[in-house]
Motif scaffolding. Sequence first.
Motif, PDB file in Angstrom:
ATOM      1  N   LYS A   1      12.069   6.614  -2.587  1.00  0.00           N
ATOM      2  CA  LYS A   1      11.699   6.916  -0.901  1.00  0.00           C
ATOM      3  C   LYS A   1      10.225   6.982  -0.871  1.00  0.00           C
ATOM      4  O   LYS A   1       9.569   7.415  -1.762  1.00  0.00           O
ATOM      5  N   PHE A   2       9.755   6.190   0.117  1.00  0.00           N
ATOM      6  CA  PHE A   2       8.421   6.444   0.556  1.00  0.00           C
ATOM      7  C   PHE A   2       8.323   7.285   1.851  1.00  0.00           C
ATOM      8  O   PHE A   2       8.685   6.589   2.875  1.00  0.00           O
ATOM      9  N   GLY A   3       8.058   8.435   1.800  1.00  0.00           N
ATOM     10  CA  GLY A   3       8.100   9.434   2.951  1.00  0.00           C
ATOM     11  C   GLY A   3       9.597   9.352   3.583  1.00  0.00           C
ATOM     12  O   GLY A   3      10.494   9.422   2.774  1.00  0.00           O
TER      13      GLY A   3
ATOM     14  N   GLY B   1      16.378 -11.487  -1.488  1.00  0.00           N
ATOM     15  CA  GLY B   1      16.733 -10.520  -0.149  1.00  0.00           C
ATOM     16  C   GLY B   1      15.564 -10.824   0.757  1.00  0.00           C
ATOM     17  O   GLY B   1      14.398 -11.221   0.549  1.00  0.00           O
ATOM     18  N   ASP B   2      15.925 -10.380   1.868  1.00  0.00           N
ATOM     19  CA  ASP B   2      14.965 -10.561   3.093  1.00  0.00           C
ATOM     20  C   ASP B   2      13.625  -9.541   2.957  1.00  0.00           C
ATOM     21  O   ASP B   2      13.644  -8.829   2.140  1.00  0.00           O
ATOM     22  N   ASN B   3      12.927  -9.765   3.746  1.00  0.00           N
ATOM     23  CA  ASN B   3      11.616  -9.067   3.755  1.00  0.00           C
ATOM     24  C   ASN B   3      11.987  -7.301   3.995  1.00  0.00           C
ATOM     25  O   ASN B   3      12.838  -6.826   4.612  1.00  0.00           O
ATOM     26  N   GLY B   4      11.350  -6.664   2.962  1.00  0.00           N
ATOM     27  CA  GLY B   4      11.546  -5.151   3.105  1.00  0.00           C
ATOM     28  C   GLY B   4      12.779  -4.823   2.608  1.00  0.00           C
ATOM     29  O   GLY B   4      13.264  -3.713   2.428  1.00  0.00           O
ATOM     30  N   ALA B   5      13.365  -5.430   1.686  1.00  0.00           N
ATOM     31  CA  ALA B   5      14.862  -5.302   1.233  1.00  0.00           C
ATOM     32  C   ALA B   5      14.679  -4.341  -0.278  1.00  0.00           C
ATOM     33  O   ALA B   5      15.403  -3.812  -0.211  1.00  0.00           O
ATOM     34  N   GLY B   6      13.454  -4.266  -0.645  1.00  0.00           N
ATOM     35  CA  GLY B   6      13.530  -3.408  -1.745  1.00  0.00           C
ATOM     36  C   GLY B   6      12.892  -4.226  -3.124  1.00  0.00           C
ATOM     37  O   GLY B   6      12.856  -3.372  -4.169  1.00  0.00           O
ATOM     38  N   LYS B   7      12.812  -5.506  -3.059  1.00  0.00           N
ATOM     39  CA  LYS B   7      12.510  -6.149  -4.381  1.00  0.00           C
ATOM     40  C   LYS B   7      11.409  -5.781  -4.933  1.00  0.00           C
ATOM     41  O   LYS B   7      11.359  -5.434  -6.262  1.00  0.00           O
ATOM     42  N   SER B   8      10.172  -5.816  -4.165  1.00  0.00           N
ATOM     43  CA  SER B   8       8.877  -5.383  -4.863  1.00  0.00           C
ATOM     44  C   SER B   8       8.935  -4.039  -5.427  1.00  0.00           C
ATOM     45  O   SER B   8       8.558  -3.739  -6.654  1.00  0.00           O
ATOM     46  N   THR B   9       9.619  -3.151  -4.732  1.00  0.00           N
ATOM     47  CA  THR B   9       9.432  -1.660  -5.124  1.00  0.00           C
ATOM     48  C   THR B   9      10.554  -1.605  -6.400  1.00  0.00           C
ATOM     49  O   THR B   9      10.013  -1.037  -7.344  1.00  0.00           O
ATOM     50  N   LEU B  10      11.537  -2.486  -6.657  1.00  0.00           N
ATOM     51  CA  LEU B  10      12.445  -2.375  -7.661  1.00  0.00           C
ATOM     52  C   LEU B  10      11.602  -3.006  -9.055  1.00  0.00           C
ATOM     53  O   LEU B  10      11.497  -2.388  -9.994  1.00  0.00           O
TER      54      LEU B  10
ATOM     55  N   VAL C   1       4.536   1.089 -12.031  1.00  0.00           N
ATOM     56  CA  VAL C   1       3.459   1.026 -10.741  1.00  0.00           C
ATOM     57  C   VAL C   1       4.192   2.274 -10.038  1.00  0.00           C
ATOM     58  O   VAL C   1       3.352   3.409  -9.634  1.00  0.00           O
ATOM     59  N   TYR C   2       5.482   2.201  -9.969  1.00  0.00           N
ATOM     60  CA  TYR C   2       6.018   3.344  -8.970  1.00  0.00           C
ATOM     61  C   TYR C   2       6.958   4.040 -10.236  1.00  0.00           C
ATOM     62  O   TYR C   2       7.528   3.584 -11.006  1.00  0.00           O
ATOM     63  N   GLN C   3       7.108   5.378  -9.958  1.00  0.00           N
ATOM     64  CA  GLN C   3       8.116   6.062 -10.745  1.00  0.00           C
ATOM     65  C   GLN C   3       9.609   6.377  -9.791  1.00  0.00           C
ATOM     66  O   GLN C   3       9.499   6.611  -8.683  1.00  0.00           O
TER      67      GLN C   3
ATOM     68  N   HIS D   1       1.911 -11.447 -10.688  1.00  0.00           N
ATOM     69  CA  HIS D   1       1.745 -10.715  -9.177  1.00  0.00           C
ATOM     70  C   HIS D   1       1.546 -11.945  -8.123  1.00  0.00           C
ATOM     71  O   HIS D   1       1.219 -12.991  -8.442  1.00  0.00           O
ATOM     72  N   GLN D   2       2.050 -11.405  -6.999  1.00  0.00           N
ATOM     73  CA  GLN D   2       2.245 -12.228  -5.888  1.00  0.00           C
ATOM     74  C   GLN D   2       0.901 -13.275  -5.801  1.00  0.00           C
ATOM     75  O   GLN D   2       0.950 -14.327  -5.574  1.00  0.00           O
ATOM     76  N   TYR D   3      -0.319 -12.548  -5.783  1.00  0.00           N
ATOM     77  CA  TYR D   3      -1.578 -13.361  -5.904  1.00  0.00           C
ATOM     78  C   TYR D   3      -2.185 -13.765  -7.211  1.00  0.00           C
ATOM     79  O   TYR D   3      -3.285 -14.040  -7.171  1.00  0.00           O
TER      80      TYR D   3
END
Lengths: 311, 256
Positions: B15-17, B39-48, B55-57, B87-89
């Motif tokens: 969760k982010f907030g 998956g669509d924008n904001g689906a959680g791909k990058s977070t996974l 980068v995240y726990q 990475h993306q860029y």
Amino acid sequence: MIRKLMKKPEIGVITSLIIVFALFGVMSKGAFLSIGVLKTVFAVSVELGIVAIGVTHVLVAAEIDLSVGSIYGFSALMFAKMYKMLSPGLAAIVVLVLGMGIGFANGYIRVKTRVPSLIVTLGSMMTLRGIIYFVTGGFTQSVKASFFTKILGSDILDPLWLILVAFIFTVVLTRTPFGNRLLATGGNIETARTLGVKVDKIRVVAFMISSTLASLAGLISISRLRVASATHGELMELEAIAAAVMGGTLLTGGYGSVVGSTMGAILIASLRSGLLLSGAPSYWYVAFLGIILVVASVINLTVVRKLMSSS
Amino acid sequence: MEKEKLIIMKGIRKKFGAVVALDGVDFDVGHGEVVGLVGDNGAGKSTLVKILTGVYQPDEGEILLDGKKVAFESPTEARNAGIEAVHQYGGVVDTLDIARNFFIGREIVRKWGPFKFLDLKKMREESLKMVKKVGIQLRSEDALAATLSGGQRQAISIGRAMYFKARLVILDEPTNHLSIKEVDTVLDFVREIKKQGTSVIFVTHNIYHVYDVADRLVVLDRAKKIAEFMKTEVTPEDVIDTIRYGTVSRKSLRKE
Ligand SMILES: Nc1ncnc2c1ncn2[C@@H]1O[C@H](COP(=O)(O)OP(=O)(O)OP(=O)(O)O)[C@@H](O)[C@H]1O
Ligand SMILES: [Mg+2]
């Protein structure tokens, strides 16, 4: 050769230096190029140069440090206050450690609270200036000559200090893993972070380099002048940033030149002495400085844009 | 059974907030397998994938590497375990040249007493060798990264992954903003990495790009995994419909 030089971001400051020296040389009918004047120019350059070299590291990290003028003054005055009680050598060490600590505080607050460094260091600039007035009661402080002041504040040795500091930090910035990570952090903090660079630690160290060198320059200044008022070092932060920017360092981070900043400092010091010598009222100095700053920056940006676009 | 997979993620929650980015996602990658994560924008791909690269726990859930539980506290730890992100860029700093970029955070050094100095010559040789191996032509070997094309930038990242012998390479939207030719180059990179036995996670919106190179496709939708296909079971259109409607769609089941 010339084309290669044209690609160096230091080109702006080199050109300006030549023009300023030629101009003042002629305007003062050669007096500007006399040993006496050059000595003052170099003495001022040493102090400003060392401060500018420190600030360069912070600018490379895409941060800013407005506190160096106050740290410089604070260090000079604290030395004057303490050297009798301790010994000059010990007082100097205490002052340097204090200076380093201020940089640590600047950096730590910056990375932990994420308050922009402009604000954090503006805060420490004002706080320290307040402390200076409190400690000195607003009175000028003086220092007796000693072996220590002779070593740190001599016409002959001081340029060597500058050269030494410039050499060491050129190596640090361009030839060490720390330097590479600092450049990466300033160039693109997200990329640096994901590549495993400890960007917070790197930035804190940059602030510590800046403050410690400002402190060292303060010690050199009090050793040379042997008096300092409570305003000692005021506006120096702007001169140091100007020197760095003239020397090719990008305010946007990721690129900087220690040698460029050193030459920027020499340029500013010559401006100050040169204008004085040619009898111009002292307020012209600030106006001139402003013009040179903008001109040198435009030259640098053109060079950098060229580097960043064509191949 | 579990040892046959390189990576297994179980019940990952993040969760982010108030935003739930991942809501109990299971995900795995086999050895030498190319998994498309779509998956669509904001689906959680990058977070996974950012959880995989340290980068995240995750708030909940566990990660197994070769069947052993791991927890990456930082990108460095993930990288030390052989997980490398492209990475993306492109993971490239504009103001540095190729050699310096290639080795950010892992510089080649020469020791001199207690001091470590960059071995710039070796950094330059090794990085250029790898970038060329990836199959990229350079006009100027000492140019700043700002002058490089999207494909050339990715080549630095991919060369990096190969040089440091990654076991899993993660590409997050590697084909965004690339020209058609550059997209082909990146897809060739992926095939090249797979050939070396390295696993790949390929995150993208563009099903056609990933369909070309993937063995398996995983679909995320609003923080949940909603589908998982072997490529041979579906057409690109099926995958697109699955993303579009948020439920498994397989009109045109393919016969092998
Ligand atoms: N650092 C963060 N802080 C707050 N919210 C975040 C953060 N990172 C991601 N989110 C939120 O988590 C959700 C998932 O984001 P994520 O970036 O993983 O999606 P994505 O599938 O990669 O999307 P895209 O295709 O647009 O890249 C989004 O709602 C996003 O806004
Ligand atoms: Mg994404």
